[in-house]
Motif scaffolding. Structure first.
Motif, PDB file in Angstrom:
ATOM      1  N   GLU A  49      39.078  32.788  35.757  1.00 62.02           N
ATOM      2  CA  GLU A  49      38.558  33.755  35.036  1.00 62.02           C
ATOM      3  C   GLU A  49      37.168  33.419  34.662  1.00 62.02           C
ATOM      4  O   GLU A  49      36.876  32.418  33.781  1.00 62.02           O
ATOM      5  CB  GLU A  49      39.598  34.011  33.854  1.00 62.02           C
ATOM      6  CG  GLU A  49      39.762  35.566  33.403  1.00 62.02           C
ATOM      7  CD  GLU A  49      40.725  35.741  32.397  1.00 62.02           C
ATOM      8  OE1 GLU A  49      40.381  35.734  31.173  1.00 62.02           O
ATOM      9  OE2 GLU A  49      42.044  36.219  33.059  1.00 62.02           O
ATOM     10  N   THR A  51      33.933  34.536  32.364  1.00 62.28           N
ATOM     11  CA  THR A  51      33.456  35.398  31.113  1.00 62.28           C
ATOM     12  C   THR A  51      31.778  35.258  31.192  1.00 62.28           C
ATOM     13  O   THR A  51      31.323  34.154  31.011  1.00 62.28           O
ATOM     14  CB  THR A  51      33.855  35.038  29.799  1.00 62.28           C
ATOM     15  OG1 THR A  51      35.387  35.170  30.094  1.00 62.28           O
ATOM     16  CG2 THR A  51      33.355  36.070  28.689  1.00 62.28           C
ATOM     17  N   VAL A  60      34.262  40.420  32.116  1.00 65.04           N
ATOM     18  CA  VAL A  60      35.254  39.343  32.384  1.00 65.04           C
ATOM     19  C   VAL A  60      35.876  39.666  33.848  1.00 65.04           C
ATOM     20  O   VAL A  60      36.110  40.845  33.883  1.00 65.04           O
ATOM     21  CB  VAL A  60      36.509  39.142  31.475  1.00 65.04           C
ATOM     22  CG1 VAL A  60      37.727  38.187  31.567  1.00 65.04           C
ATOM     23  CG2 VAL A  60      35.921  39.195  30.081  1.00 65.04           C
ATOM     24  N   VAL A  61      35.761  38.694  34.617  1.00 67.87           N
ATOM     25  CA  VAL A  61      36.108  38.919  35.987  1.00 67.87           C
ATOM     26  C   VAL A  61      37.152  37.761  36.498  1.00 67.87           C
ATOM     27  O   VAL A  61      37.217  36.625  36.046  1.00 67.87           O
ATOM     28  CB  VAL A  61      34.939  39.117  37.092  1.00 67.87           C
ATOM     29  CG1 VAL A  61      33.922  40.332  36.705  1.00 67.87           C
ATOM     30  CG2 VAL A  61      34.401  37.700  37.181  1.00 67.87           C
ATOM     31  N   ARG A  62      37.867  38.118  37.375  1.00 70.13           N
ATOM     32  CA  ARG A  62      38.996  37.093  38.012  1.00 70.13           C
ATOM     33  C   ARG A  62      38.582  36.880  39.431  1.00 70.13           C
ATOM     34  O   ARG A  62      38.409  37.817  40.441  1.00 70.13           O
ATOM     35  CB  ARG A  62      40.474  37.488  38.127  1.00 70.13           C
ATOM     36  CG  ARG A  62      41.322  36.260  38.565  1.00 70.13           C
ATOM     37  CD  ARG A  62      42.854  36.831  38.299  1.00 70.13           C
ATOM     38  NE  ARG A  62      43.153  37.982  38.983  1.00 70.13           N
ATOM     39  CZ  ARG A  62      43.583  39.223  38.391  1.00 70.13           C
ATOM     40  NH1 ARG A  62      43.849  39.217  37.171  1.00 70.13           N
ATOM     41  NH2 ARG A  62      43.795  39.931  39.290  1.00 70.13           N
ATOM     42  N   GLU A  64      38.914  36.553  43.143  1.00 63.09           N
ATOM     43  CA  GLU A  64      39.884  36.744  44.021  1.00 63.09           C
ATOM     44  C   GLU A  64      39.857  36.000  45.452  1.00 63.09           C
ATOM     45  O   GLU A  64      40.854  35.854  45.950  1.00 63.09           O
ATOM     46  CB  GLU A  64      39.901  38.221  44.291  1.00 63.09           C
ATOM     47  CG  GLU A  64      40.307  39.233  43.434  1.00 63.09           C
ATOM     48  CD  GLU A  64      41.778  38.991  42.988  1.00 63.09           C
ATOM     49  OE1 GLU A  64      42.882  39.068  44.011  1.00 63.09           O
ATOM     50  OE2 GLU A  64      42.222  38.571  41.669  1.00 63.09           O
ATOM     51  N   VAL A  80      37.933  40.630  40.660  1.00 62.35           N
ATOM     52  CA  VAL A  80      38.377  41.702  40.065  1.00 62.35           C
ATOM     53  C   VAL A  80      37.747  41.851  38.644  1.00 62.35           C
ATOM     54  O   VAL A  80      37.725  41.010  38.033  1.00 62.35           O
ATOM     55  CB  VAL A  80      39.903  41.824  39.856  1.00 62.35           C
ATOM     56  CG1 VAL A  80      40.492  42.916  39.031  1.00 62.35           C
ATOM     57  CG2 VAL A  80      40.436  41.832  41.495  1.00 62.35           C
ATOM     58  N   LEU A  82      38.014  42.478  34.931  1.00 64.29           N
ATOM     59  CA  LEU A  82      39.005  42.735  34.049  1.00 64.29           C
ATOM     60  C   LEU A  82      38.585  43.527  32.826  1.00 64.29           C
ATOM     61  O   LEU A  82      39.572  44.135  32.231  1.00 64.29           O
ATOM     62  CB  LEU A  82      39.667  41.222  33.669  1.00 64.29           C
ATOM     63  CG  LEU A  82      40.170  40.519  35.050  1.00 64.29           C
ATOM     64  CD1 LEU A  82      40.495  38.912  34.559  1.00 64.29           C
ATOM     65  CD2 LEU A  82      41.416  41.146  35.603  1.00 64.29           C
ATOM     66  N   LYS A  83      37.436  43.052  32.359  1.00 69.84           N
ATOM     67  CA  LYS A  83      37.130  43.783  31.094  1.00 69.84           C
ATOM     68  C   LYS A  83      35.519  43.943  31.254  1.00 69.84           C
ATOM     69  O   LYS A  83      34.977  42.834  31.672  1.00 69.84           O
ATOM     70  CB  LYS A  83      37.465  42.779  29.638  1.00 69.84           C
ATOM     71  CG  LYS A  83      37.443  43.655  28.673  1.00 69.84           C
ATOM     72  CD  LYS A  83      38.146  42.883  27.494  1.00 69.84           C
ATOM     73  CE  LYS A  83      37.970  41.458  27.466  1.00 69.84           C
ATOM     74  NZ  LYS A  83      38.690  41.004  26.127  1.00 69.84           N
TER      75      LYS A  83
END
Length: 91
Positions: A49, A51, A60-62, A64, A80, A82-83
């Motif tokens: 993750e 930030t 905030v991304v994950r 993939e 992805v 996330l926020k």
């Protein structure tokens, strides 16, 4: 498990358009991997993750998937979102 340098991932995924800019942002302490402050040379792996602070915006991304290169239309599949939120830094 495959890993990739943070600055390269940010460029290839097009989160940040230029690798030099990605390095600059990381060196200013504006990027965290799984809550830990990251350098441009830090390794990212699938599932991490990230930030990232862009001025007034926190993203905030994950991660993939990792790819050495990608077409513009495929870049979004590497992460992805996330926020995304504005940071209340009134000037």
């Amino acid at each position: 498990m495959a890993t990739m340098r943070l600055d390269k991932f940010l460029k290839v995924s097009r989160i940040i358009k230029r690798r030099t800019l990605a390095k600059e942002v990381a060196d200013k302490g504006r990027i965290h991997i799984n809550g830990q402050q990251a350098k441009a040379s830090s390794n990212v792996k699938v599932g991490d993750e990230l930030t990232i602070l862009f001025g007034q915006k926190k993203v905030v991304v994950r991660v993939e998937k990792l790819q050495d290169s990608t077409k513009k239309e495929d870049a979004g599949s590497m992460f992805v979102l996330l926020k995304e939120e504005r940071v209340g830094e009134e000037s």
